[in-house]
Motif scaffolding. Structure first.
Motif, PDB file in Angstrom:
ATOM      1  N   THR A  78       0.833  -1.198   0.000  1.00  0.00           N
ATOM      2  CA  THR A  78       0.000   0.000   0.000  1.00  0.00           C
ATOM      3  C   THR A  78       0.868   1.248   0.000  1.00  0.00           C
ATOM      4  OG1 THR A  78      -1.769  -1.186   1.158  1.00  0.00           O
ATOM      5  CG2 THR A  78      -1.817   1.225   1.255  1.00  0.00           C
ATOM      6  N   ASN A 107       2.454   1.606  -3.497  1.00  0.00           N
ATOM      7  CA  ASN A 107       1.492   2.064  -4.499  1.00  0.00           C
ATOM      8  C   ASN A 107       1.159   3.538  -4.325  1.00  0.00           C
ATOM      9  OD1 ASN A 107       1.324  -0.401  -5.795  1.00  0.00           O
ATOM     10  ND2 ASN A 107      -0.403  -1.114  -4.563  1.00  0.00           N
ATOM     11  N   PHE A 137      -4.743   0.256  -8.926  1.00  0.00           N
ATOM     12  CA  PHE A 137      -5.045  -0.180  -7.568  1.00  0.00           C
ATOM     13  C   PHE A 137      -6.070  -1.314  -7.555  1.00  0.00           C
ATOM     14  CE2 PHE A 137      -3.793   4.321  -7.047  1.00  0.00           C
ATOM     15  CZ  PHE A 137      -2.742   4.155  -6.153  1.00  0.00           C
TER      16      PHE A 137
END
Length: 368
Positions: free
Chosen positions: A67, A70, A97
């Protein structure tokens, strides 16, 4: 959403940790601390927007590391970019995503927060009401986590004294103990609304038998959330059919994490309610799920993962703006310690009031 123009001159993704008052235990695992990924977008005019990704590895399989990576990539791509249509930018990033919806939710949250701050309006005004007009005041339930009967009794007593009137009881680890825990909550808060959340811990047959035992004890729940594994659509449908007319709604949580799965729930009549969470679907797809459910007579719940005041307050704006939620489950700040537990629009009795909300979400977390 109205068009707006601003330039993002800086973007930063970072990890935030906060201690819990008590472990947050459910049938599939537990949180011992909050460890989420935040993103800050800074506009050239000085305004900032913030987003939060609440990572629940034991539920979604997502990790803090992926996470963060990203969101760092998204931050890099957004630096120096002029934004004129935040929703279009959210949709542009969504494919990247596809397997990390918590990160998508954080990015959308930050862009919408920044957009509403630039416009000088509360976040909720970015959402077109589904139920006719915004609903600016409402109450959250409080969760009774997996634990002993005495812990359940103490939690119910403490929060009932504070003015809570809806209790969401986690079940699915030990049926005998679960039965006594639910009865203990009913004893401590006799007039309360009961919601049971099994987090996929039962089969259809065992769930119906368990409800019969609760009936005998005078503890019929108003809502039963995700009683069976998320792919057990037949089990969901069987429970929903068996409970038709009983006064108990069956709500999909883990089974519905996208618009496609929401369509399946609606088309098969597998459930009578759907729980929307930013971290499952993202924010914009959450709007579409809400519209689909409302158009087909499904009741709506708005829930959360282990989220701080930032994401919880953003969800409160979402509920206020759409105005269509029957059940509000935005209580995780009551499990946190420190500044991240404080939403400016939530009081100690679980009541949200956004009538005087300022611009944006209204929460500005400190940078690490």
């Amino acid at each position: 959403m109205e068009k707006v123009s601003f330039v993002i001159d800086d973007a930063l993704a970072f990890i935030v940790r906060a201690p819990l008052v008590t472990p947050f235990r459910i049938s599939t695992g537990q949180h011992d601390e909050l460890e989420n990924v935040f993103i800050r977008l800074h506009a050239s005019d000085g305004a900032c927007g913030f987003g939060e990704a609440a990572v629940a590895t034991h539920i979604t399989g997502e990790t803090v590391a992926e996470t963060l990576e990203n969101l760092q990539s998204a931050a890099s791509a957004l630096r120096g970019r002029r934004i004129t249509d935040p929703a279009a930018v959210c949709r542009e990033f969504a494919p990247a995503f596809a397997d990390n919806h918590a990160a998508l939710a954080a990015l959308e949250m930050a862009l919408l927060d920044l957009s509403s701050r630039v416009q000088g309006i509360p976040l909720y005004r970015l959402f077109t009401p589904i139920a006719g007009q915004p609903r600016l005041t409402f109450k959250t339930d409080i969760t009774v986590v997996i634990g002993s009967v005495e812990e359940a009794r103490a939690t119910a007593r403490r929060f009932a004294q504070r003015g809570f009137d809806s209790f969401k009881i986690k079940i699915g680890k030990d049926e005998e103990q679960d039965l006594q825990r639910v009865l203990a909550v009913r004893e401590m808060a006799p007039g309360c609304t009961l919601i049971l959340d099994a987090n996929m811990g039962f089969s259809a047959q065992r769930m119906l038998a368990f409800l019969d035992r609760l009936d005998a004890g005078g503890a019929r729940p108003l809502l039963l959330e995700q009683p069976v594994p998320k792919q057990d659509w037949e089990g969901l449908a069987a429970i929903t059919a068996a409970l038709e007319g009983s006064g108990t709604l069956v709500c999909a949580d883990e089974s519905v994490g996208s618009l496609a799965s929401a369509r399946r729930a609606v088309e098969t009549n597998a459930v009578s309610a759907i729980n929307i969470k930013f971290m499952k679907s993202g924010i914009l797809e959450g709007v579409e799920i809400a519209r689909l459910a409302a158009a087909n007579g499904k009741r709506l719940m708005l829930g959360a993962m282990m989220e701080s005041a930032l994401a919880i307050t953003a969800s409160a704006h979402f509920a206020a703006g759409l105005g269509c939620f029957d059940f509000i489950d935005l209580d995780t700040t009551f499990f946190l310690k420190g500044d991240l537990s404080r939403s400016p629009y939530l009081d100690d009795s679980g009541r949200f009031d956004l009538t005087g909300a300022g611009s944006g979400i209204g929460v500005v977390p400190e940078l690490p």
